[in-house]
Write a protein that holds these residues in place. Structure first.
Motif, mmCIF file in Angstrom:
data_model
loop_
_atom_site.group_PDB
_atom_site.id
_atom_site.type_symbol
_atom_site.label_atom_id
_atom_site.label_comp_id
_atom_site.label_asym_id
_atom_site.label_seq_id
_atom_site.Cartn_x
_atom_site.Cartn_y
_atom_site.Cartn_z
ATOM 1 N N ALA A 49 0.828 -1.286 0.075
ATOM 2 C CA ALA A 49 -0.035 -0.023 0.210
ATOM 3 C C ALA A 49 0.667 1.313 0.098
ATOM 4 C CB ALA A 49 -0.913 -0.022 1.216
ATOM 5 N N ALA A 50 0.365 2.295 -0.720
ATOM 6 C CA ALA A 50 0.951 3.650 -0.587
ATOM 7 C C ALA A 50 0.241 4.696 -0.391
ATOM 8 C CB ALA A 50 1.909 3.843 -1.949
ATOM 9 N N ILE A 51 0.824 5.858 0.016
ATOM 10 C CA ILE A 51 -0.182 6.851 0.346
ATOM 11 C C ILE A 51 0.759 8.311 0.126
ATOM 12 C CG2 ILE A 51 0.407 7.145 2.732
ATOM 13 C CD1 ILE A 51 -2.354 8.236 3.129
ATOM 14 N N THR A 52 0.081 9.299 -0.603
ATOM 15 C CA THR A 52 0.827 10.679 -1.088
ATOM 16 C C THR A 52 0.627 11.494 0.267
ATOM 17 O OG1 THR A 52 -1.077 11.466 -1.897
ATOM 18 C CG2 THR A 52 0.115 10.207 -3.364
ATOM 19 N N SER A 53 1.300 12.434 0.320
ATOM 20 C CA SER A 53 1.134 13.381 1.330
ATOM 21 C C SER A 53 -0.413 14.104 1.221
ATOM 22 C CB SER A 53 2.290 14.643 1.064
ATOM 23 O OG SER A 53 1.902 15.244 -0.247
ATOM 24 N N GLY A 54 -0.881 13.970 0.249
ATOM 25 C CA GLY A 54 -2.336 14.489 0.292
ATOM 26 C C GLY A 54 -3.474 13.475 0.570
ATOM 27 N N GLY A 55 -2.936 12.290 0.826
ATOM 28 C CA GLY A 55 -3.824 11.363 1.318
ATOM 29 C C GLY A 55 -4.375 10.427 0.130
ATOM 30 N N SER A 56 -3.932 10.575 -0.907
ATOM 31 C CA SER A 56 -4.154 9.678 -1.987
ATOM 32 C C SER A 56 -3.656 8.228 -1.615
ATOM 33 C CB SER A 56 -4.070 9.909 -3.405
ATOM 34 O OG SER A 56 -4.800 11.194 -3.578
ATOM 35 N N THR A 57 -4.311 7.031 -2.004
ATOM 36 C CA THR A 57 -3.933 5.696 -1.530
ATOM 37 C C THR A 57 -4.014 4.817 -2.696
ATOM 38 O OG1 THR A 57 -6.005 5.229 -0.696
ATOM 39 C CG2 THR A 57 -4.577 6.200 0.941
ATOM 40 N N ASN A 58 -3.168 3.647 -2.750
ATOM 41 C CA ASN A 58 -3.378 2.452 -3.579
ATOM 42 C C ASN A 58 -3.039 1.386 -2.775
ATOM 43 O OD1 ASN A 58 -0.774 3.666 -4.476
ATOM 44 N ND2 ASN A 58 -0.799 1.800 -5.226
ATOM 45 N N TYR A 59 -3.499 0.409 -3.325
ATOM 46 C CA TYR A 59 -3.437 -1.094 -2.408
ATOM 47 C C TYR A 59 -3.056 -2.185 -3.520
ATOM 48 C CZ TYR A 59 -5.553 1.360 1.520
ATOM 49 O OH TYR A 59 -5.777 2.123 2.477
ATOM 50 N N ALA A 60 -2.282 -3.058 -3.097
ATOM 51 C CA ALA A 60 -2.376 -4.241 -3.981
ATOM 52 C C ALA A 60 -3.723 -4.994 -3.971
ATOM 53 C CB ALA A 60 -0.979 -5.289 -3.272
ATOM 54 N N LYS A 64 -6.710 -5.484 -0.746
ATOM 55 C CA LYS A 64 -7.748 -4.570 -0.826
ATOM 56 C C LYS A 64 -8.995 -5.008 -0.090
ATOM 57 C CE LYS A 64 -6.911 -2.351 -5.158
ATOM 58 N NZ LYS A 64 -7.553 -2.195 -6.716
ATOM 59 N N GLY A 65 -9.508 -4.053 0.878
ATOM 60 C CA GLY A 65 -10.595 -4.380 1.760
ATOM 61 C C GLY A 65 -10.367 -5.006 3.180
ATOM 62 N N ARG A 66 -8.912 -5.204 3.326
ATOM 63 C CA ARG A 66 -8.497 -5.883 4.494
ATOM 64 C C ARG A 66 -7.320 -4.930 5.273
ATOM 65 N NH1 ARG A 66 -5.636 -10.165 4.330
ATOM 66 N NH2 ARG A 66 -4.757 -10.108 2.321
ATOM 67 N N PHE A 67 -6.597 -4.179 4.566
ATOM 68 C CA PHE A 67 -5.599 -3.468 4.815
ATOM 69 C C PHE A 67 -6.025 -1.969 4.633
ATOM 70 C CE2 PHE A 67 -1.774 -6.362 4.434
ATOM 71 C CZ PHE A 67 -2.405 -7.486 5.146
ATOM 72 N N ASN A 76 5.368 12.783 10.840
ATOM 73 C CA ASN A 76 6.363 11.872 9.870
ATOM 74 C C ASN A 76 5.992 10.344 9.900
ATOM 75 O OD1 ASN A 76 6.966 14.547 8.520
ATOM 76 N ND2 ASN A 76 8.929 14.375 9.980
ATOM 77 N N THR A 77 5.086 9.987 10.151
ATOM 78 C CA THR A 77 4.331 8.514 10.649
ATOM 79 C C THR A 77 3.564 7.998 9.550
ATOM 80 O OG1 THR A 77 5.107 8.963 12.889
ATOM 81 C CG2 THR A 77 3.719 6.863 12.251
ATOM 82 N N VAL A 78 3.574 6.920 9.198
ATOM 83 C CA VAL A 78 2.908 5.985 8.357
ATOM 84 C C VAL A 78 2.259 4.877 9.152
ATOM 85 C CG1 VAL A 78 4.583 4.900 6.895
ATOM 86 C CG2 VAL A 78 2.207 5.158 5.901
ATOM 87 N N TYR A 79 0.966 4.420 8.879
ATOM 88 C CA TYR A 79 0.611 3.320 9.475
ATOM 89 C C TYR A 79 -0.072 2.418 8.548
ATOM 90 C CZ TYR A 79 0.641 6.729 13.301
ATOM 91 O OH TYR A 79 0.859 7.716 14.189
ATOM 92 N N LEU A 80 0.015 0.909 8.980
ATOM 93 C CA LEU A 80 -0.706 0.117 8.240
ATOM 94 C C LEU A 80 -1.627 -0.786 9.128
ATOM 95 C CD1 LEU A 80 -1.099 -1.128 5.131
ATOM 96 C CD2 LEU A 80 0.590 -2.965 5.852
ATOM 97 N N GLN A 81 -2.676 -0.584 9.098
ATOM 98 C CA GLN A 81 -3.767 -1.586 9.861
ATOM 99 C C GLN A 81 -4.077 -2.700 8.963
ATOM 100 O OE1 GLN A 81 -5.145 -1.002 12.812
ATOM 101 N NE2 GLN A 81 -5.984 -3.056 12.711
ATOM 102 N N MET A 82 -4.043 -3.842 9.453
ATOM 103 C CA MET A 82 -3.983 -5.155 8.845
ATOM 104 C C MET A 82 -4.975 -5.774 9.676
ATOM 105 S SD MET A 82 0.004 -6.045 7.819
ATOM 106 C CE MET A 82 0.477 -6.368 9.469
ATOM 107 N N ASN A 83 -6.238 -6.114 8.925
ATOM 108 C CA ASN A 83 -7.278 -6.973 9.439
ATOM 109 C C ASN A 83 -7.710 -8.099 8.424
ATOM 110 O OD1 ASN A 83 -7.777 -4.794 11.242
ATOM 111 N ND2 ASN A 83 -9.322 -3.972 9.833
ATOM 112 N N SER A 84 -8.165 -9.086 9.270
ATOM 113 C CA SER A 84 -8.513 -10.445 8.338
ATOM 114 C C SER A 84 -7.434 -10.835 7.846
ATOM 115 C CB SER A 84 -9.557 -10.181 7.403
ATOM 116 O OG SER A 84 -10.670 -9.643 7.850
#
Length: 121
Positions: A49-60, A64-67, A76-84
């Motif tokens: 997954a990736a996210i721009t400074s403006g908040g746009s995201t894309n996922y593998a 999708k739908g889980r992370f 200056n911190t990025v998070y990845l919430q991983m469910n299921s």
């Protein structure tokens, strides 16, 4: 210098959740894109997954739908919430950031050392 430090990996059962964090520190002027990659044993590193400074995201497609990726620009911190989580999510997860250092006119890619996520069946 710029450092990326990941945390939050560990062992979890299938169906469980984990939250990864990655904090960037050092001589930072700005950070453009931030992202998470993973590498499973015997496989190539892949974008999760990736996210721009403006908040746009894309996922593998596989996550999708889980992370969910998010960031706190003030920290200056990025998070990845991983469910299921599934056993096939088992991998070393690496943080990546395109950082423009103080005094520089361009950005460079930086990587964390990785954090291991193991999902048991």
């Amino acid at each position: 210098q710029v450092q990326l430090v990941e945390s939050g990996g560990g062992l979890v059962q299938a169906g469980g959740s984990l939250r990864l964090s990655c904090a960037a520190s050092g001589s930072i002027f700005s950070i453009n894109a931030m992202g998470w990659y993973r590498q499973a044993p015997g496989k190539q590193r892949e974008l999760v997954a990736a996210i721009t400074s403006g908040g746009s995201t894309n996922y593998a497609d596989s996550v999708k739908g889980r992370f969910t990726i998010s960031r706190d620009n003030a920290k200056n911190t990025v998070y990845l919430q991983m469910n299921s989580l599934k056993p096939e999510d088992t991998a070393v997860y690496y943080c990546n950031a395109e950082v423009r250092r103080l005094g520089s006119y361009y950005g460079m890619d930086y990587w964390g050392k990785g954090t291991l996520v193991t999902v048991s069946s």
